[in-house]
Design a protein around this motif. Structure first.
Motif, PDB file in Angstrom:
ATOM      1  N   GLY A  77      71.467  44.760  73.655  1.00 30.01           N
ATOM      2  CA  GLY A  77      71.341  44.489  72.214  1.00 30.01           C
ATOM      3  C   GLY A  77      72.151  43.270  71.807  1.00 30.01           C
ATOM      4  O   GLY A  77      72.468  43.093  70.636  1.00 30.01           O
ATOM      5  N   LEU A  78      72.454  42.402  72.751  1.00 29.08           N
ATOM      6  CA  LEU A  78      73.249  41.201  72.465  1.00 29.08           C
ATOM      7  C   LEU A  78      72.375  40.117  71.827  1.00 29.08           C
ATOM      8  O   LEU A  78      71.148  40.182  71.926  1.00 29.08           O
ATOM      9  CB  LEU A  78      73.829  40.648  73.777  1.00 29.08           C
ATOM     10  N   PRO A  79      72.996  39.100  71.224  1.00 26.48           N
ATOM     11  CA  PRO A  79      72.191  37.969  70.739  1.00 26.48           C
ATOM     12  C   PRO A  79      71.367  37.371  71.877  1.00 26.48           C
ATOM     13  O   PRO A  79      71.770  37.437  73.046  1.00 26.48           O
ATOM     14  CB  PRO A  79      73.254  36.976  70.255  1.00 26.48           C
ATOM     15  N   TRP A  80      70.244  36.724  71.516  1.00 25.38           N
ATOM     16  CA  TRP A  80      69.270  36.307  72.531  1.00 25.38           C
ATOM     17  C   TRP A  80      69.814  35.325  73.552  1.00 25.38           C
ATOM     18  O   TRP A  80      69.290  35.183  74.646  1.00 25.38           O
ATOM     19  CB  TRP A  80      67.998  35.776  71.894  1.00 25.38           C
ATOM     20  N   LYS A  81      70.920  34.649  73.203  1.00 24.54           N
ATOM     21  CA  LYS A  81      71.426  33.649  74.157  1.00 24.54           C
ATOM     22  C   LYS A  81      71.941  34.300  75.444  1.00 24.54           C
ATOM     23  O   LYS A  81      72.149  33.609  76.434  1.00 24.54           O
ATOM     24  CB  LYS A  81      72.478  32.761  73.513  1.00 24.54           C
ATOM     25  N   TYR A  82      72.137  35.633  75.423  1.00 21.27           N
ATOM     26  CA  TYR A  82      72.606  36.320  76.633  1.00 21.27           C
ATOM     27  C   TYR A  82      71.459  36.988  77.399  1.00 21.27           C
ATOM     28  O   TYR A  82      71.692  37.631  78.422  1.00 21.27           O
ATOM     29  CB  TYR A  82      73.666  37.361  76.273  1.00 21.27           C
ATOM     30  N   ASP A  83      70.237  36.849  76.919  1.00 22.32           N
ATOM     31  CA  ASP A  83      69.108  37.538  77.560  1.00 22.32           C
ATOM     32  C   ASP A  83      68.979  37.186  79.038  1.00 22.32           C
ATOM     33  O   ASP A  83      68.770  38.047  79.887  1.00 22.32           O
ATOM     34  CB  ASP A  83      67.790  37.185  76.856  1.00 22.32           C
ATOM     35  N   LEU A  84      69.080  35.890  79.300  1.00 25.48           N
ATOM     36  CA  LEU A  84      68.853  35.433  80.666  1.00 25.48           C
ATOM     37  C   LEU A  84      69.944  35.958  81.604  1.00 25.48           C
ATOM     38  O   LEU A  84      69.649  36.470  82.697  1.00 25.48           O
ATOM     39  CB  LEU A  84      68.829  33.900  80.677  1.00 25.48           C
ATOM     40  N   ALA A  85      71.186  35.860  81.175  1.00 27.63           N
ATOM     41  CA  ALA A  85      72.308  36.308  82.012  1.00 27.63           C
ATOM     42  C   ALA A  85      72.203  37.799  82.298  1.00 27.63           C
ATOM     43  O   ALA A  85      72.419  38.242  83.434  1.00 27.63           O
ATOM     44  CB  ALA A  85      73.624  35.989  81.313  1.00 27.63           C
ATOM     45  N   VAL A  86      71.852  38.578  81.291  1.00 29.05           N
ATOM     46  CA  VAL A  86      71.752  40.031  81.479  1.00 29.05           C
ATOM     47  C   VAL A  86      70.600  40.364  82.426  1.00 29.05           C
ATOM     48  O   VAL A  86      70.730  41.215  83.320  1.00 29.05           O
ATOM     49  CB  VAL A  86      71.590  40.755  80.110  1.00 29.05           C
ATOM     50  N   THR A  87      69.467  39.677  82.268  1.00 33.55           N
ATOM     51  CA  THR A  87      68.320  39.918  83.160  1.00 33.55           C
ATOM     52  C   THR A  87      68.722  39.611  84.605  1.00 33.55           C
ATOM     53  O   THR A  87      68.464  40.394  85.518  1.00 33.55           O
ATOM     54  CB  THR A  87      67.133  39.014  82.754  1.00 33.55           C
TER      55      THR A  87
END
Lengths: 380, 389
Positions: A77-87
């Protein structure tokens, strides 16, 4: 079964945490947040013994690698700028996951995720999210999908949280490259406030003027649903739209260095910072989320249009801002539960319309008061 | 005669400089400005041997007073925030002073300097932009012909620019203030604050201006006229304008920025820089102004193709008979009277035609010669008298 909720005490995701506590069968729900105090407070207010908290810094990639193993699903549920790192971290440690927006580069991890026999679903919120399931539901009833028109009304203030202000400003930035619509094999770029039309969302939102918005559905649906045309139109409340239009028309989106008090600054960055501090960007009279998806296609050689829309309880019933946040947060919680229940068969990094069975999602949404309407119209 | 134009490189100041350079009574015009580059642009464009450029920082009190040495009058064409500071400097230098207005509250403070100016033998006429300025003298013309005054209604009608023309018609900070500060009206003998952009009414101006939507705005005329003509029993006074000469659509866009807090005066810390939101907004918008060459160019139209009419309706009585004076001052170039009116005042001050002390225009300047001087610049004033047959 254990789930890790990243940013679980944030503006949107705290509603995911609440939903998981109320509806899921997880044995352990861990809220991972930079603001540990807020996380502890939230957990205390919910009062479910399955809830735990842990400090988490999304800027520290190595901490993801240490934290993620052992969980059955990571809810981002983080801001979208962390999407890639989390994936990337989910794939690296072999834990399934999902989030509420989409970064184009996330799809690059599809093969690696398949190898690890995990699923990662980018964009399981309201839009992308519910809208993808709506389009899938309509497409499943057609032999050919001609056109998918997704329309949303995100009725929230411009800056409920720093990340959401960035999203708001970015969607109307004149240089945003991903503001495209798809037409017969090609993506066409459009400027901000183009493609104006009116959509009736019903309820407290009513009829609103919408324009093209950069959204991932446009990118994924030509392939996943075989649509020949795909577009996403959207809007925020009128006063927020007026703000974006005003910033644009005064040329304040210009990122050329600007001299203020003998210091060179980026005007958009300054505007972002000033808006974050403005009380007016934290308020709006109506909170809610309107979704209308219209799909045109053929069935047995006949033209038809299937329209789907959402209805959710009003602010008075859902508690003000929650009338907006729940529309994003609840699908995220449902998606996580579907993954661990085995309701999601796909593996890899796949879009919601491929991964999620609309019937299961809609039934679960209905339990929480979010109804999905559907109307089939045969066209002459 | 040497006239010192403070802010002479500004959008309105340059028009004053242009007018003074053409005036036979004037020998020297000093463009006194902190922005020397713009001052040189103005001087080069006007190409007059009378014009010189002097770098002046109003915040350098000593340097400013020194720069005033030898001037016969100082015309302050900067934004009104500097008025009191400029007056103090003129008082020290013993130089007569005029300006373009003090947006009501500053004007009131300036008038408090009357006794000090009078004792020092220095004269000052305040509020000499086209409005305030022209309406004050229009009112005086009517007042001289009336026994009593019931009301003074001022309508500043400006030909609206195209809806997508984003340019500000004059100083950006002043327009921002006019948008957010409550206008004051004189109502039933009392000063009363009203909401910004309220009191809308349509008013007929001389063709081709026609019917324009007018709203209240904070203006200095309302601060001085009811006081100056108190003995005639004034009960009502207001100032109305149509979007400050800007397109309604663009005013709305300024309002949006204001609504979202860009007019905040409290500094905020942004990445180590202290930023005053209002200053940032004004800086960002400061590019949306007319160019110096546009402002100094001859009018684009000729009479009777008027682009602005300043109207003052004075309702009163003479020998018991009800009379309305409708004073209308017409121009084909909206910014012209704003630069010309204070230029005339500066010359009159230099000629010693105003007694020592601080005065509003209506008590300092004789209307008929003033209107005649405006007429020489193509700015025509008409008086229409309405009374029962």
């Amino acid at each position: 079964m254990k789930t890790l909720v990243l940013g679980g005490a944030g503006a949107v995701c705290k509603e995911t945490t609440r939903d998981l506590a109320q509806y899921s069968k997880f044995d352990e729900i861990v809220v991972a947040d930079y603001n540990l105090e807020a996380a502890n407070k939230l957990v205390e207010s919910i009062g479910d013994p399955r809830l735990k908290t842990v400090f988490f810094d999304a800027e520290d990639y190595d901490s993801m690698l240490k934290l993620f193993p052992g969980y059955d699903v990571v809810v981002n549920g983080l801001p979208w700028k962390y999407d890639l790192a989390v994936t990337k971290a989910c794939v690296e440690v072999g834990v399934s996951g999902l989030d509420v927006s989409t970064e184009e580069d996330q799809w690059d991890y599809d093969a690696a995720a398949k190898e690890k026999d995990i699923i990662f679903i980018p964009g399981v919120g309201a839009t992308p999210g519910i809208t993808n399931a709506m389009a899938r539901r309509a497409a499943d009833q057609m032999d050919e999908v001609e056109e998918i028109q997704i329309n949303f009304a995100a009725f929230r203030c411009p800056a409920p949280a720093p990340g959401l202000l960035i999203t708001f400003l970015w969607e109307f930035h004149p240089k945003t490259e991903s503001r495209v619509y798809y037409d017969n094999g090609e993506f066409h770029w459009v400027g901000p406030f183009e493609g104006l039309k009116y959509i009736d969302y019903g309820g407290e939102i009513g009829t609103q003027e919408v324009c093209y918005i950069p959204h991932p559905e446009t990118r994924t649906m030509p392939k996943s649903l075989g649509a020949k045309k795909v577009s996403v139109h959207g809007c925020f409340p009128p006063q927020a739209m007026n703000l974006a239009k005003t910033l644009l028309e005064w040329g304040l989106y210009d990122e050329e260095p600007f001299t203020y008090k003998d210091i060179e600054i980026n005007s958009l960055e300054m505007i972002h910072q000033l808006l974050l501090r403005s009380p007016k960007t934290k308020e709006t009279p109506v909170w809610g989320y309107g979704l209308v998806v219209e799909v045109f296609g053929k069935k047995d050689g006949k033209d038809l249009k299937i329209k789907l829309w959402n209805e959710h309880p009003p602010m008075a019933e859902w508690g003000g801002k929650a009338a907006y946040y729940k529309n994003i947060a609840v699908p995220l919680s449902i998606g996580a539960q579907m993954i661990v229940r085995g309701d999601v068969k796909a593996r890899g990094v796949v879009p919601p319309e491929t991964a999620i069975d609309p019937s299961i999602l809609f039934d679960e949404l209905k339990l929480r008061g979010i109804k999905i309407g559907e109307q089939v119209e045969w066209l002459d | 005669m040497r006239i010192f134009v403070l802010g002479g490189a500004g959008k309105m100041g340059c028009i004053s400089v242009q007018d003074l350079a053409k005036d036979d009574r004037v020998d020297e015009v000093v463009i006194a400005d902190i922005d020397v580059e713009s001052a040189k642009t103005v001087a080069d464009y006007l190409d007059s041997p009378k014009i010189s450029v002097q770098e002046v920082d109003i915040h350098d009190d000593e340097g400013f007073v020194k720069a005033l040495d030898g001037a016969d009058a100082c015309l302050n064409a900067t934004v009104y925030y500097t008025n009191l500071q400029a007056m103090e400097a003129c008082l020290k230098a013993g130089v007569p002073y005029t300006d373009m207005g003090g947006l009501f509250y500053t004007t009131r403070k300036q008038l408090e300097l009357h006794d000090r100016f009078e004792s020092a033998g220095v004269s000052a006429v305040l509020c000499m932009g086209s409005a305030p300025g022209v309406p004050n003298i229009q009112t005086r013309y009517a007042a001289d012909r009336l026994d009593t005054i019931e009301s003074i209604k001022i309508f500043d009608g400006i030909k609206p620019p195209a809806p997508d023309d984003p340019r500000f018609s004059y100083a950006v900070p002043t327009i921002v203030d006019e948008l957010i500060v409550e206008p004051v009206v004189f109502e039933d003998g009392e000063f009363v604050a009203k909401p910004p952009l309220s009191g809308f009414e349509d008013y007929w101006f001389t063709q081709p201006l026609g019917l324009l939507p007018m709203h209240l705005s904070l203006h200095s005329e309302v601060a001085t006229l009811p006081v100056s003509f108190n003995d005639k029993g004034v009960k009502e006074c207001f100032f109305k304008i149509n979007y400050w000469g800007m397109a309604k659509e663009m005013v709305e866009k300024v309002r949006v920025l204001i609504e979202f807090g860009f007019d905040g005066r409290e500094p905020v810390e942004v990445d180590g820089t202290s930023v005053v939101p209002r200053e940032f907004m004004v800086s960002m918008l400061s590019g949306y102004v007319h160019s110096i060459t546009d402002l100094l160019a001859p009018p684009k139209s000729q009479p009777p193709d008027w682009t602005k009419e300043i109207v003052t309706e004075v309702h009163g009585t003479k020998d018991g008979e009800e009379i309305i004076y409708r004073m209308g001052t017409l121009t084909c170039k909206g910014a012209l009277p704003t630069g010309v009116a204070p230029a005339i005042a500066a010359v009159w001050l230099a000629e010693g035609r105003v007694d020592p002390g601080v005065y509003p225009p209506e008590t300092a300047l004789d209307p008929v010669p003033f209107f005649k001087e405006l007429e020489q610049r193509g700015i025509i004033t008409q008086a229409t008298v309405t009374k029962k047959v």
